[in-house]
Design a protein around this motif. Structure first.
Motif, PDB file in Angstrom:
ATOM      1  N   GLY A  23       0.819  -1.255   0.050  1.00  0.00           N
ATOM      2  CA  GLY A  23       0.141  -0.034   0.046  1.00  0.00           C
ATOM      3  C   GLY A  23       0.859   1.167  -0.167  1.00  0.00           C
ATOM      4  O   GLY A  23       0.647   2.384  -0.762  1.00  0.00           O
ATOM      5  N   ALA A  24       1.791   1.191   0.665  1.00  0.00           N
ATOM      6  CA  ALA A  24       2.794   2.446   0.812  1.00  0.00           C
ATOM      7  C   ALA A  24       3.593   2.576  -0.720  1.00  0.00           C
ATOM      8  O   ALA A  24       3.509   3.752  -1.060  1.00  0.00           O
ATOM      9  CB  ALA A  24       3.734   2.353   1.964  1.00  0.00           C
ATOM     10  N   GLY A  25       4.008   1.409  -0.911  1.00  0.00           N
ATOM     11  CA  GLY A  25       4.639   1.696  -2.326  1.00  0.00           C
ATOM     12  C   GLY A  25       3.740   2.281  -3.326  1.00  0.00           C
ATOM     13  O   GLY A  25       4.230   2.835  -4.316  1.00  0.00           O
ATOM     14  N   ASN A  30       1.947   6.327  -6.951  1.00  0.00           N
ATOM     15  CA  ASN A  30       0.927   7.194  -7.515  1.00  0.00           C
ATOM     16  C   ASN A  30       1.102   8.523  -7.244  1.00  0.00           C
ATOM     17  O   ASN A  30       0.515   9.523  -8.137  1.00  0.00           O
ATOM     18  CB  ASN A  30      -0.604   6.611  -7.056  1.00  0.00           C
ATOM     19  CG  ASN A  30      -1.088   5.539  -7.659  1.00  0.00           C
ATOM     20  OD1 ASN A  30      -0.884   5.277  -8.628  1.00  0.00           O
ATOM     21  ND2 ASN A  30      -1.596   4.708  -6.764  1.00  0.00           N
ATOM     22  N   LEU A  31       1.441   8.904  -5.959  1.00  0.00           N
ATOM     23  CA  LEU A  31       1.843  10.363  -5.634  1.00  0.00           C
ATOM     24  C   LEU A  31       2.960  10.889  -6.674  1.00  0.00           C
ATOM     25  O   LEU A  31       2.730  12.272  -6.904  1.00  0.00           O
ATOM     26  CB  LEU A  31       2.135  10.478  -4.115  1.00  0.00           C
ATOM     27  CG  LEU A  31       2.354  11.925  -3.426  1.00  0.00           C
ATOM     28  CD1 LEU A  31       0.997  12.265  -3.798  1.00  0.00           C
ATOM     29  CD2 LEU A  31       2.814  11.529  -2.055  1.00  0.00           C
ATOM     30  N   PHE A  32       4.024  10.349  -6.994  1.00  0.00           N
ATOM     31  CA  PHE A  32       4.947  10.821  -7.850  1.00  0.00           C
ATOM     32  C   PHE A  32       4.404  11.232  -9.322  1.00  0.00           C
ATOM     33  O   PHE A  32       4.670  12.140  -9.796  1.00  0.00           O
ATOM     34  CB  PHE A  32       5.990   9.671  -7.960  1.00  0.00           C
ATOM     35  CG  PHE A  32       7.222  10.317  -8.818  1.00  0.00           C
ATOM     36  CD1 PHE A  32       8.029  11.191  -8.388  1.00  0.00           C
ATOM     37  CD2 PHE A  32       7.433   9.554 -10.018  1.00  0.00           C
ATOM     38  CE1 PHE A  32       9.102  11.800  -9.370  1.00  0.00           C
ATOM     39  CE2 PHE A  32       8.518  10.239 -10.837  1.00  0.00           C
ATOM     40  CZ  PHE A  32       9.370  11.200 -10.529  1.00  0.00           C
ATOM     41  N   PHE A  33       3.500   9.937  -9.720  1.00  0.00           N
ATOM     42  CA  PHE A  33       3.077  10.295 -11.144  1.00  0.00           C
ATOM     43  C   PHE A  33       2.019  11.403 -10.932  1.00  0.00           C
ATOM     44  O   PHE A  33       1.929  12.201 -12.154  1.00  0.00           O
ATOM     45  CB  PHE A  33       2.535   9.015 -11.687  1.00  0.00           C
ATOM     46  CG  PHE A  33       3.568   7.969 -12.296  1.00  0.00           C
ATOM     47  CD1 PHE A  33       4.394   8.638 -13.267  1.00  0.00           C
ATOM     48  CD2 PHE A  33       3.491   6.717 -11.696  1.00  0.00           C
ATOM     49  CE1 PHE A  33       5.426   7.624 -13.663  1.00  0.00           C
ATOM     50  CE2 PHE A  33       4.603   6.000 -12.209  1.00  0.00           C
ATOM     51  CZ  PHE A  33       5.291   6.549 -13.276  1.00  0.00           C
ATOM     52  N   VAL A  45       7.312  19.291  -9.294  1.00  0.00           N
ATOM     53  CA  VAL A  45       7.376  18.024  -9.236  1.00  0.00           C
ATOM     54  C   VAL A  45       7.992  17.392  -7.930  1.00  0.00           C
ATOM     55  O   VAL A  45       8.873  18.119  -7.488  1.00  0.00           O
ATOM     56  CB  VAL A  45       8.143  17.258 -10.551  1.00  0.00           C
ATOM     57  CG1 VAL A  45       8.096  15.880 -10.624  1.00  0.00           C
ATOM     58  CG2 VAL A  45       7.447  17.985 -11.825  1.00  0.00           C
ATOM     59  N   LEU A  46       7.369  16.445  -7.289  1.00  0.00           N
ATOM     60  CA  LEU A  46       8.102  15.751  -6.100  1.00  0.00           C
ATOM     61  C   LEU A  46       9.246  15.089  -6.427  1.00  0.00           C
ATOM     62  O   LEU A  46       9.347  14.490  -7.530  1.00  0.00           O
ATOM     63  CB  LEU A  46       7.116  14.862  -5.655  1.00  0.00           C
ATOM     64  CG  LEU A  46       5.698  15.489  -4.975  1.00  0.00           C
ATOM     65  CD1 LEU A  46       4.665  14.453  -4.202  1.00  0.00           C
ATOM     66  CD2 LEU A  46       6.161  16.540  -3.692  1.00  0.00           C
ATOM     67  N   SER A  47      10.090  15.340  -5.545  1.00  0.00           N
ATOM     68  CA  SER A  47      11.468  14.240  -5.779  1.00  0.00           C
ATOM     69  C   SER A  47      11.044  12.931  -5.299  1.00  0.00           C
ATOM     70  O   SER A  47       9.890  12.683  -4.696  1.00  0.00           O
ATOM     71  CB  SER A  47      12.572  14.643  -4.754  1.00  0.00           C
ATOM     72  OG  SER A  47      12.247  14.379  -3.621  1.00  0.00           O
ATOM     73  N   ALA A  51       8.061  11.442  -2.537  1.00  0.00           N
ATOM     74  CA  ALA A  51       7.068  10.799  -2.872  1.00  0.00           C
ATOM     75  C   ALA A  51       6.882   9.589  -1.978  1.00  0.00           C
ATOM     76  O   ALA A  51       5.968   9.191  -1.557  1.00  0.00           O
ATOM     77  CB  ALA A  51       7.078  10.480  -4.393  1.00  0.00           C
ATOM     78  N   VAL A  52       8.227   9.090  -1.580  1.00  0.00           N
ATOM     79  CA  VAL A  52       8.141   7.909  -0.766  1.00  0.00           C
ATOM     80  C   VAL A  52       7.834   8.247   0.711  1.00  0.00           C
ATOM     81  O   VAL A  52       6.883   7.628   1.168  1.00  0.00           O
ATOM     82  CB  VAL A  52       9.574   7.568  -0.739  1.00  0.00           C
ATOM     83  CG1 VAL A  52       9.668   6.373   0.515  1.00  0.00           C
ATOM     84  CG2 VAL A  52       9.923   6.635  -2.029  1.00  0.00           C
TER      85      VAL A  52
END
Length: 98
Positions: A23-25, A30-33, A45-47, A51-52
């Motif tokens: 779920g975290a991955g 999804n957050l990065f994209f 854009v998030l690094s 995002a992690v």
């Protein structure tokens, strides 16, 4: 309805712990994209590290919701198995369903 409790089974901590890395991955990817798509309108854009970090936070409620869904499905399957076990005669045959 006031005073009424939900009958939805709560997932065990072991199920949540087993699903949390996935779920975290998924939340991190999804957050990065999503940040890449948001860059089309001028947002930064998030690094990958950001995002992690966001995935670690957002992954817990997402994992809890999915684990609760799985617990509900397991509860339903157990109830169905108990009902089918009640329909079996001692000689091994099944009771006809009316």
């Amino acid at each position: 309805m006031a005073g009424r409790t939900s009958m939805t089974p709560r997932p065990g901590w072991r199920l949540v712990a087993a699903l949390y890395p996935f779920g975290a991955g998924a939340a991190a990817v999804n957050l990065f994209f999503a940040s890449l798509i948001a860059s089309w309108v001028g947002w930064p854009v998030l690094s990958p590290y950001q995002a992690v970090g966001g995935g670690l936070l957002l992954g817990l409620p997402a994992t809890w919701a999915f684990a609760r869904h799985l617990a509900k499905l397991m509860h339903r399957a157990d109830a169905r198995a108990r009902n089918e076990a009640d329909d079996i005669r001692p000689d091994g045959g099944s009771v006809p369903v009316q």
